[in-house]
Scaffold this motif. Structure first.
Motif, PDB file in Angstrom:
ATOM      1  N   GLY A  42     -35.947 110.204  31.045  1.00  0.00           N
ATOM      2  CA  GLY A  42     -37.456 108.942  31.033  1.00  0.00           C
ATOM      3  C   GLY A  42     -38.057 110.274  30.495  1.00  0.00           C
ATOM      4  N   ASN A  43     -39.312 110.099  29.845  1.00  0.00           N
ATOM      5  CA  ASN A  43     -39.999 110.960  29.125  1.00  0.00           C
ATOM      6  C   ASN A  43     -40.221 112.187  30.008  1.00  0.00           C
ATOM      7  N   TYR A  44     -40.280 112.846  28.742  1.00  0.00           N
ATOM      8  CA  TYR A  44     -39.984 114.237  28.494  1.00  0.00           C
ATOM      9  C   TYR A  44     -40.929 115.133  27.313  1.00  0.00           C
ATOM     10  N   VAL A  45     -40.343 116.649  27.491  1.00  0.00           N
ATOM     11  CA  VAL A  45     -40.601 117.347  26.703  1.00  0.00           C
ATOM     12  C   VAL A  45     -39.676 118.877  26.756  1.00  0.00           C
ATOM     13  N   VAL A  46     -39.348 119.281  26.255  1.00  0.00           N
ATOM     14  CA  VAL A  46     -38.296 120.561  25.551  1.00  0.00           C
ATOM     15  C   VAL A  46     -38.782 121.893  24.806  1.00  0.00           C
ATOM     16  N   LEU A  47     -39.200 122.459  25.054  1.00  0.00           N
ATOM     17  CA  LEU A  47     -40.056 124.030  24.736  1.00  0.00           C
ATOM     18  C   LEU A  47     -39.183 124.800  24.441  1.00  0.00           C
ATOM     19  N   GLN A  48     -39.226 125.447  23.441  1.00  0.00           N
ATOM     20  CA  GLN A  48     -38.713 126.927  22.936  1.00  0.00           C
ATOM     21  C   GLN A  48     -39.497 126.949  22.937  1.00  0.00           C
ATOM     22  N   ILE A  49     -39.163 128.518  24.131  1.00  0.00           N
ATOM     23  CA  ILE A  49     -40.468 129.993  24.062  1.00  0.00           C
ATOM     24  C   ILE A  49     -39.838 130.772  23.863  1.00  0.00           C
TER      25      ILE A  49
END
Length: 401
Positions: free
Chosen positions: A289-296
């Motif tokens: 759906g609505n999302y965020v992918v964050l590289q840490i």
């Protein structure tokens, strides 16, 4: 001098079964069992696609989670029935873990059709996957390697054995995260340690790769102080609205400094428990759906899914600080109730990625609960608060920030 066939020399004058026994012995394909009898080594391939990493769970114990892919390789072998899996740490002769009977049948896919089965049938040319969750004894350091012993019987009732299938343990520490949500009480549903969960049990075969992106995923549901997932007045969860669920609309936060690698906003939300069509694809776009992918960190990506439409507050390439707002908890994508889906993997994509273990820096926990209890108005929640540091919430654990 004519060539000598050692098998012919050894087997001349023997019965068929005796000749087979001698040939296997000469090839080193027999193994003594505990009673001293000889067993043929099973004609199977056993492999572990990803090495396990030790991680301390919310129960205070160190765990190793990984899978064994067991393939009955030859067409003419017939059905092999897996009876037992034993796991040994390094050179220790005593098993670290042993899986038999219905416990074994419950951790293997595909599961036997017979719910009371105590053996796992693997047809010729087919594969079974065993989902192993090991708990180390208190005070014992993680092993360097694991060895496996698998016992089978064939269609004729003859035993066969695998002894070896070594896998190295990955000593890389699990990634440490800050809070993914604002203040509140949260339930880890379908979480780590549950071999029956739709997260760990979902193998994704795409473009020549077979991976488990959600190996350590959490579905995080909000709770009130009484352990209820629904607000006062919403008695019948089957008729509930999204706004009736505790946690709906809560701010979703960056768990660490990092760079946004993928986002989506504008996908519609569903009503709770509304039937949904099959996803268009096994990708973030088809599932999240609505999302965020964050590289840490290098090859470390945090996936946040099911956010409210119109709430995503970041863009691709944006540098974020820990605690920065990403969006709000919602019910978009492949979701049957408002919650935050959270997992960590080694790639920005869903497909082709492997799930990685993680820990939260610190959190209080009042105990264990279940989503079934959380929607039952008669269930009694009896919290006993304990503090946790550098631990991973396990399936059914309640935690706060």
């Amino acid at each position: 001098m004519p060539a000598i066939n050692p098998f012919r020399s050894m087997t001349r004058g023997c019965s068929g079964s005796a000749r087979l026994w001698l040939m296997l012995a000469a090839l080193g394909l027999l193994w003594p069992d505990a009673a001293g009898a000889e067993r043929a080594l099973a004609p199977v391939e056993v492999r572990t696609p990803r090495a396990p990493t030790p991680v301390v769970g919310g129960d205070g114990h160190t765990h190793l989670a990984y899978e064994l892919h067991v393939t009955n390789y030859y067409r003419d072998t017939g059905v092999l029935r897996l009876q037992r899996i034993e796991v040994f740490a390094d050179d220790d002769p005593t098993p670290l873990a042993r899986f038999t009977g219905q416990e074994l049948a419950q951790i293997v896919q595909p599961r036997p059709a017979d719910q009371d089965a105590t053996q796992v049938p693997i047809a010729a040319g087919m594969r079974a996957v065993a989902f192993l969750w090991l708990t180390l004894p208190d005070g014992r350091s993680a092993p360097h390697a694991l060895r496996h012993r698998l016992a089978f019987v064939d269609d004729k009732g003859q035993p066969a054995l695998v002894d070896g299938a070594r896998v190295m343990v990955d000593p890389t520490p699990p990634v440490a995260l800050g809070p993914p949500l604002g203040p509140g009480l949260w339930l880890a549903s379908e979480g780590p340690g549950n071999a029956l969960s739709h997260h760990w049990g979902s193998l994704v075969a795409v473009n020549g790769q077979l991976t488990i992106p959600q190996r350590f995923a959490l579905d995080v549901f909000g709770l009130d102080p009484n352990g209820r997932a629904l607000r006062d007045g919403a008695v019948d969860f089957s008729r509930s609205r999204r706004e009736d669920w505790i946690g709906y609309g809560t701010q979703v936060l960056a768990v660490a400094d990092g760079v946004v690698r993928d986002v989506r906003d504008g996908a519609p939300e569903h009503a709770p428990l509304e039937p949904q069509a099959e996803p268009d694809s096994l990708t973030a776009h088809g599932l999240y759906g609505n999302y965020v992918v964050l590289q840490i960190a290098p090859k470390v990506f945090v996936h946040y899914a099911h956010l409210q439409p119109g709430s995503v507050a970041v863009t691709v390439g944006q540098h974020l600080h820990r605690g920065q707002v990403l969006g709000r908890l919602g019910q978009s994508g492949n979701s049957n109730g408002p919650h935050l889906h959270l997992h960590v993997s080694d790639a920005a994509t869903f497909e082709g990625s492997e799930g990685l273990p993680f820990v939260f820096d610190a959190y209080p926990s009042p105990g264990d609960w279940s989503l079934t209890q959380a929607i039952d108005p008669d269930a009694k929640f009896s919290p006993e608060l304990t503090m946790h540091s550098a631990q991973m919430p396990l399936d059914g654990e309640v935690f706060g920030f």
